[in-house]
Design a protein around this motif. Sequence first.
Motif, PDB file in Angstrom:
ATOM      1  N   UNK A 134       0.837  -1.200   0.000  1.00 24.01           N
ATOM      2  CA  UNK A 134       0.000   0.000   0.000  1.00 24.01           C
ATOM      3  C   UNK A 134       0.869   1.246   0.000  1.00 24.01           C
ATOM      4  N   UNK A 135       0.370   2.264  -0.688  1.00 27.68           N
ATOM      5  CA  UNK A 135       1.046   3.563  -0.701  1.00 27.68           C
ATOM      6  C   UNK A 135       0.041   4.628  -0.290  1.00 27.68           C
ATOM      7  N   UNK A 136       0.482   5.880  -0.278  1.00 31.67           N
ATOM      8  CA  UNK A 136      -0.421   6.965   0.061  1.00 31.67           C
ATOM      9  C   UNK A 136      -1.499   7.136  -0.990  1.00 31.67           C
ATOM     10  N   UNK A 137      -2.645   7.661  -0.571  1.00 30.20           N
ATOM     11  CA  UNK A 137      -3.732   7.908  -1.518  1.00 30.20           C
ATOM     12  C   UNK A 137      -4.489   6.675  -1.941  1.00 30.20           C
ATOM     13  N   UNK A 138      -4.285   5.557  -1.261  1.00 30.74           N
ATOM     14  CA  UNK A 138      -5.020   4.332  -1.571  1.00 30.74           C
ATOM     15  C   UNK A 138      -4.441   3.503  -2.703  1.00 30.74           C
ATOM     16  N   UNK A 139      -3.289   3.905  -3.237  1.00 29.39           N
ATOM     17  CA  UNK A 139      -2.682   3.145  -4.321  1.00 29.39           C
ATOM     18  C   UNK A 139      -1.883   1.960  -3.827  1.00 29.39           C
ATOM     19  N   UNK A 140      -1.523   1.082  -4.765  1.00 29.58           N
ATOM     20  CA  UNK A 140      -0.684  -0.079  -4.467  1.00 29.58           C
ATOM     21  C   UNK A 140       0.408  -0.182  -5.515  1.00 29.58           C
ATOM     22  N   UNK A 141       1.556  -0.710  -5.109  1.00 23.17           N
ATOM     23  CA  UNK A 141       2.635  -0.994  -6.043  1.00 23.17           C
ATOM     24  C   UNK A 141       3.117  -2.421  -5.814  1.00 23.17           C
ATOM     25  N   UNK A 142       3.665  -3.000  -6.877  1.00 22.04           N
ATOM     26  CA  UNK A 142       4.311  -4.305  -6.768  1.00 22.04           C
ATOM     27  C   UNK A 142       5.813  -4.089  -6.860  1.00 22.04           C
ATOM     28  N   UNK A 143       6.549  -4.775  -6.015  1.00 28.27           N
ATOM     29  CA  UNK A 143       8.007  -4.721  -6.123  1.00 28.27           C
ATOM     30  C   UNK A 143       8.569  -6.107  -5.861  1.00 28.27           C
ATOM     31  N   UNK A 195       2.570   8.977  -3.134  1.00 24.29           N
ATOM     32  CA  UNK A 195       1.624   8.392  -4.076  1.00 24.29           C
ATOM     33  C   UNK A 195       2.282   7.206  -4.792  1.00 24.29           C
ATOM     34  N   UNK A 196       1.452   6.331  -5.350  1.00 28.09           N
ATOM     35  CA  UNK A 196       1.964   5.122  -5.993  1.00 28.09           C
ATOM     36  C   UNK A 196       2.949   5.435  -7.114  1.00 28.09           C
ATOM     37  N   UNK A 197       2.635   6.431  -7.947  1.00 25.27           N
ATOM     38  CA  UNK A 197       3.522   6.759  -9.064  1.00 25.27           C
ATOM     39  C   UNK A 197       4.886   7.246  -8.584  1.00 25.27           C
ATOM     40  N   UNK A 198       4.905   7.968  -7.460  1.00 25.77           N
ATOM     41  CA  UNK A 198       6.169   8.461  -6.903  1.00 25.77           C
ATOM     42  C   UNK A 198       7.016   7.293  -6.397  1.00 25.77           C
ATOM     43  N   UNK A 199       6.362   6.316  -5.765  1.00 24.84           N
ATOM     44  CA  UNK A 199       7.086   5.136  -5.278  1.00 24.84           C
ATOM     45  C   UNK A 199       7.666   4.356  -6.461  1.00 24.84           C
ATOM     46  N   UNK A 200       6.857   4.176  -7.498  1.00 22.24           N
ATOM     47  CA  UNK A 200       7.321   3.442  -8.675  1.00 22.24           C
ATOM     48  C   UNK A 200       8.520   4.136  -9.324  1.00 22.24           C
ATOM     49  N   UNK A 201       8.475   5.454  -9.361  1.00 21.34           N
ATOM     50  CA  UNK A 201       9.582   6.211  -9.950  1.00 21.34           C
ATOM     51  C   UNK A 201      10.863   6.023  -9.143  1.00 21.34           C
ATOM     52  N   UNK A 202      10.753   6.051  -7.828  1.00 27.90           N
ATOM     53  CA  UNK A 202      11.931   5.851  -6.982  1.00 27.90           C
ATOM     54  C   UNK A 202      12.487   4.437  -7.133  1.00 27.90           C
ATOM     55  N   UNK A 203      11.600   3.463  -7.178  1.00 31.53           N
ATOM     56  CA  UNK A 203      12.039   2.074  -7.347  1.00 31.53           C
ATOM     57  C   UNK A 203      12.750   1.885  -8.681  1.00 31.53           C
ATOM     58  N   UNK A 204      12.187   2.478  -9.729  1.00 32.68           N
ATOM     59  CA  UNK A 204      12.785   2.356 -11.048  1.00 32.68           C
ATOM     60  C   UNK A 204      14.162   3.015 -11.088  1.00 32.68           C
ATOM     61  N   UNK A 205      14.269   4.190 -10.489  1.00 29.83           N
ATOM     62  CA  UNK A 205      15.545   4.912 -10.463  1.00 29.83           C
ATOM     63  C   UNK A 205      16.606   4.128  -9.692  1.00 29.83           C
ATOM     64  N   UNK A 206      16.174   3.395  -8.662  1.00 27.90           N
ATOM     65  CA  UNK A 206      17.106   2.628  -7.837  1.00 27.90           C
ATOM     66  C   UNK A 206      17.420   1.252  -8.429  1.00 27.90           C
ATOM     67  N   UNK A 207      16.751   0.894  -9.522  1.00 24.16           N
ATOM     68  CA  UNK A 207      17.001  -0.405 -10.135  1.00 24.16           C
ATOM     69  C   UNK A 207      16.311  -1.550  -9.430  1.00 24.16           C
ATOM     70  N   UNK A 208      15.234  -1.252  -8.673  1.00 23.50           N
ATOM     71  CA  UNK A 208      14.462  -2.289  -8.004  1.00 23.50           C
ATOM     72  C   UNK A 208      13.286  -2.665  -8.895  1.00 23.50           C
TER      73      UNK A 208
END
Length: 278
Positions: A134-143, A195-208
């Motif tokens: 779960x992320x802020x704003x009710x979104x979800x991300x997969x990692x 927000x979910x998109x912000x988490x995804x961007x950080x994960x992508x930048x970190x190579x996760x």
Amino acid sequence: MGLGYETLKQQHPQLIVCDISGYGSTGPYRDKKAYDLLIQSEAGFLSVTGSPGQPAKSGISIADIAAGTTAFNNILAAIIQRGKTGKGSRLDVSMLESMAEWMSFPMYYASDGASPPPMSGAEHASIYPYGPFDTGGGGKVMLGMQNEREWGIFCKDILNKPGLTEDGRFANTSLRSKHRKELREIIEDVFSSMEADAVLEKLQHAGIANAKLNDMAGLWAHPQLKARDRWAQVQSPKGLIPALKPAGAAETSDVRMDPIPAVGEHNKAIFKEFDISR
């Protein structure tokens, strides 16, 4: 009717016949009724899919698809063999055997009396963190995390908690999996401020490894499908409709996407082919 393989192969030794059934043409289950969900159950799929106490079926007809793709693969192999030997063959494809092959990871995991992978919902059964968060704003991300190098990067650059790498509960993936409840709380506490998109961007930048938890509307609008020109317009009795192009077509070939015929549109041509007037 004289249309069985054993009869026809006498005059047509190059003939390839593929039979598909629930359990195969022999054995004690040969006459047992088989539907997709029943085969999912017989093949143990339901025992490893879902959450503890809540088995879940696949969201698609996976046993039917497994049998179809198994038949397709074996027909292609039989055609290649016929090209070398001139002889055809009979293929006996069962839904159960097709699913059993697809279940090879959990099946071999539990060989010789070992415990099977536990039900873990959308999480990986033995690797953690690997699943939805779960992320802020009710979104979800997969990692998905595959090694200790990525774990260190995740703690430092994503969670801003480099000290977690020294926490004995999370020293390796087995321990992280064992203590996944505590680790989930730590991760989601950090993610809750983004927000979910912000988490995804950080994960992508970190190579996760990461992914958006799409619904069907998200799949329809997926930017990668659009960028790779995977959609076509197909004519139908109701006008043009969007249709996904076949996956994996050769780059040098044009994808054939014929109009969808109306009911009975080709009856006359088909009857003529079989010399039937109607």
